[in-house]
Design a protein around this motif. Sequence first.
Motif, PDB file in Angstrom:
ATOM      1  N   UNK A  56    -108.858 -50.638 -31.214  1.00 14.43           N
ATOM      2  CA  UNK A  56    -109.970 -50.174 -31.989  1.00 14.43           C
ATOM      3  C   UNK A  56    -110.965 -50.919 -32.542  1.00 14.43           C
ATOM      4  N   UNK A  57    -112.381 -50.326 -32.195  1.00 10.74           N
ATOM      5  CA  UNK A  57    -113.606 -50.441 -33.027  1.00 10.74           C
ATOM      6  C   UNK A  57    -113.858 -48.858 -33.290  1.00 10.74           C
ATOM      7  N   UNK A  58    -114.361 -49.362 -34.546  1.00 10.43           N
ATOM      8  CA  UNK A  58    -115.064 -47.864 -35.425  1.00 10.43           C
ATOM      9  C   UNK A  58    -116.886 -47.924 -35.617  1.00 10.43           C
ATOM     10  N   UNK A  59    -117.820 -46.799 -35.566  1.00 15.75           N
ATOM     11  CA  UNK A  59    -118.593 -47.140 -36.085  1.00 15.75           C
ATOM     12  C   UNK A  59    -118.959 -46.176 -37.086  1.00 15.75           C
ATOM     13  N   UNK A  60    -119.624 -46.559 -38.050  1.00 17.74           N
ATOM     14  CA  UNK A  60    -119.306 -45.468 -39.495  1.00 17.74           C
ATOM     15  C   UNK A  60    -120.746 -45.293 -39.637  1.00 17.74           C
ATOM     16  N   UNK A  61    -121.303 -44.185 -39.768  1.00 19.50           N
ATOM     17  CA  UNK A  61    -121.894 -43.374 -40.228  1.00 19.50           C
ATOM     18  C   UNK A  61    -122.366 -42.764 -41.660  1.00 19.50           C
ATOM     19  N   UNK A  62    -122.762 -42.609 -41.907  1.00 21.35           N
ATOM     20  CA  UNK A  62    -123.531 -41.684 -43.760  1.00 21.35           C
ATOM     21  C   UNK A  62    -124.675 -41.369 -43.268  1.00 21.35           C
ATOM     22  N   UNK A  63    -124.688 -39.794 -42.866  1.00 20.80           N
ATOM     23  CA  UNK A  63    -125.742 -39.021 -42.531  1.00 20.80           C
ATOM     24  C   UNK A  63    -126.056 -37.718 -43.355  1.00 20.80           C
ATOM     25  N   UNK A  64    -127.022 -37.100 -43.394  1.00 17.20           N
ATOM     26  CA  UNK A  64    -127.592 -35.689 -43.674  1.00 17.20           C
ATOM     27  C   UNK A  64    -127.625 -34.771 -43.082  1.00 17.20           C
ATOM     28  N   UNK A  65    -126.568 -34.157 -42.570  1.00 18.30           N
ATOM     29  CA  UNK A  65    -126.411 -32.919 -41.343  1.00 18.30           C
ATOM     30  C   UNK A  65    -126.686 -31.633 -41.140  1.00 18.30           C
ATOM     31  N   UNK A  66    -127.566 -31.402 -40.252  1.00 28.16           N
ATOM     32  CA  UNK A  66    -127.984 -29.939 -40.519  1.00 28.16           C
ATOM     33  C   UNK A  66    -129.821 -30.112 -40.237  1.00 28.16           C
ATOM     34  N   UNK A  67    -130.003 -29.287 -41.369  1.00 27.44           N
ATOM     35  CA  UNK A  67    -132.083 -29.151 -41.373  1.00 27.44           C
ATOM     36  C   UNK A  67    -132.187 -29.343 -42.395  1.00 27.44           C
ATOM     37  N   UNK A  68    -133.512 -29.724 -42.575  1.00 25.72           N
ATOM     38  CA  UNK A  68    -134.292 -29.844 -43.912  1.00 25.72           C
ATOM     39  C   UNK A  68    -134.007 -28.895 -45.735  1.00 25.72           C
ATOM     40  N   UNK A  69    -133.614 -28.250 -44.653  1.00 30.96           N
ATOM     41  CA  UNK A  69    -133.434 -26.391 -45.301  1.00 30.96           C
ATOM     42  C   UNK A  69    -131.980 -26.419 -46.147  1.00 30.96           C
ATOM     43  N   UNK A  70    -131.002 -27.436 -45.148  1.00 28.05           N
ATOM     44  CA  UNK A  70    -129.864 -26.726 -45.056  1.00 28.05           C
ATOM     45  C   UNK A  70    -128.694 -28.589 -45.158  1.00 28.05           C
ATOM     46  N   UNK A  71    -128.735 -29.066 -45.012  1.00 21.49           N
ATOM     47  CA  UNK A  71    -128.088 -30.502 -45.206  1.00 21.49           C
ATOM     48  C   UNK A  71    -126.931 -30.334 -45.936  1.00 21.49           C
ATOM     49  N   UNK A  72    -126.291 -31.205 -45.776  1.00 24.66           N
ATOM     50  CA  UNK A  72    -124.711 -31.511 -46.478  1.00 24.66           C
ATOM     51  C   UNK A  72    -124.642 -33.245 -46.157  1.00 24.66           C
ATOM     52  N   UNK A  73    -124.432 -34.199 -47.293  1.00 27.34           N
ATOM     53  CA  UNK A  73    -124.081 -35.662 -47.161  1.00 27.34           C
ATOM     54  C   UNK A  73    -122.724 -35.825 -45.903  1.00 27.34           C
ATOM     55  N   UNK A  74    -122.801 -36.285 -44.568  1.00 27.10           N
ATOM     56  CA  UNK A  74    -121.161 -37.058 -44.028  1.00 27.10           C
ATOM     57  C   UNK A  74    -120.885 -38.047 -43.898  1.00 27.10           C
ATOM     58  N   UNK A  75    -120.286 -39.020 -43.639  1.00 26.73           N
ATOM     59  CA  UNK A  75    -119.100 -39.430 -43.958  1.00 26.73           C
ATOM     60  C   UNK A  75    -118.717 -39.271 -41.345  1.00 26.73           C
ATOM     61  N   UNK A  76    -119.405 -40.290 -40.628  1.00 27.00           N
ATOM     62  CA  UNK A  76    -119.649 -40.203 -39.146  1.00 27.00           C
ATOM     63  C   UNK A  76    -118.627 -41.218 -38.990  1.00 27.00           C
ATOM     64  N   UNK A  77    -117.355 -41.240 -37.930  1.00 30.04           N
ATOM     65  CA  UNK A  77    -116.743 -41.917 -37.578  1.00 30.04           C
ATOM     66  C   UNK A  77    -116.548 -42.244 -36.721  1.00 30.04           C
ATOM     67  N   UNK A  78    -116.693 -43.029 -35.744  1.00 29.57           N
ATOM     68  CA  UNK A  78    -116.039 -42.415 -34.333  1.00 29.57           C
ATOM     69  C   UNK A  78    -115.430 -43.863 -33.880  1.00 29.57           C
ATOM     70  N   UNK A  79    -114.755 -43.398 -33.061  1.00 29.66           N
ATOM     71  CA  UNK A  79    -113.595 -44.297 -33.037  1.00 29.66           C
ATOM     72  C   UNK A  79    -113.819 -44.632 -30.822  1.00 29.66           C
TER      73      UNK A  79
END
Length: 213
Positions: A56-79
């Motif tokens: 397997x290969x995994x790409x990992x992202x640290x992203x602010x998900x949502x919009x500028x008034x309602x965003x949540x920091x998330x770790x996204x892992x794509x396998x």
Amino acid sequence: MKRSFFIITLLCLMFPLTVSAVISRAKVGSVQPGLTEEQVKKILGEPDFIQFNSVYKQLGYRKDVGNVLDCVKQMIMVNFKDGKVVSMTSQPIPSSGGEHPVPKYVPMPPMPIDVYPEQLVMSSGDFQTLVGLIKNAPNDHNRMALIEAGSLNNQFQASQVAIVMALFPNENDRMETLRFMGPHISVYDNTAAIMEQLTAAGNLLEAAVILGE
């Protein structure tokens, strides 16, 4: 009250510019099984970290998900398997008051169990990629984060571990590398190359325990 709302709104607008761009939930949801790595990068951008093993290969992202008034920091892992997306997971990142750390344990699909230790060992090409990333990391903290992430769900030859240890001039850093990679050694081809890089009695004793000597 209006002033407080204005300040909160301003912070939400400014924060993505200083940390990362806000990405919509719909955009994250558009990552589906079957997409290629390039297609995922067009959606999510370049990854913050990469993990891989012989399957397997995994790409990992640290992203602010949502919009500028309602965003949540998330770790996204794509396998990925065979160059195509097979799964994706995401989880909130707790506020740490600084840079978002890579989680100590990042979920990946399990490795097949009906293989021999030699088959589990990181391939020469993947290992060279990992070494290149470590060499090009801006500081020792980032190098250790790469080593920790690269050790997850991977197995190594003892000689590979010795090569990574040798990238560090400081014995404490070499020992820390062994602590991450040592438990993932499945082919003990040259443990002497590891022991030769250590001089402190305590480190030699701990290394012997890790290597089962």
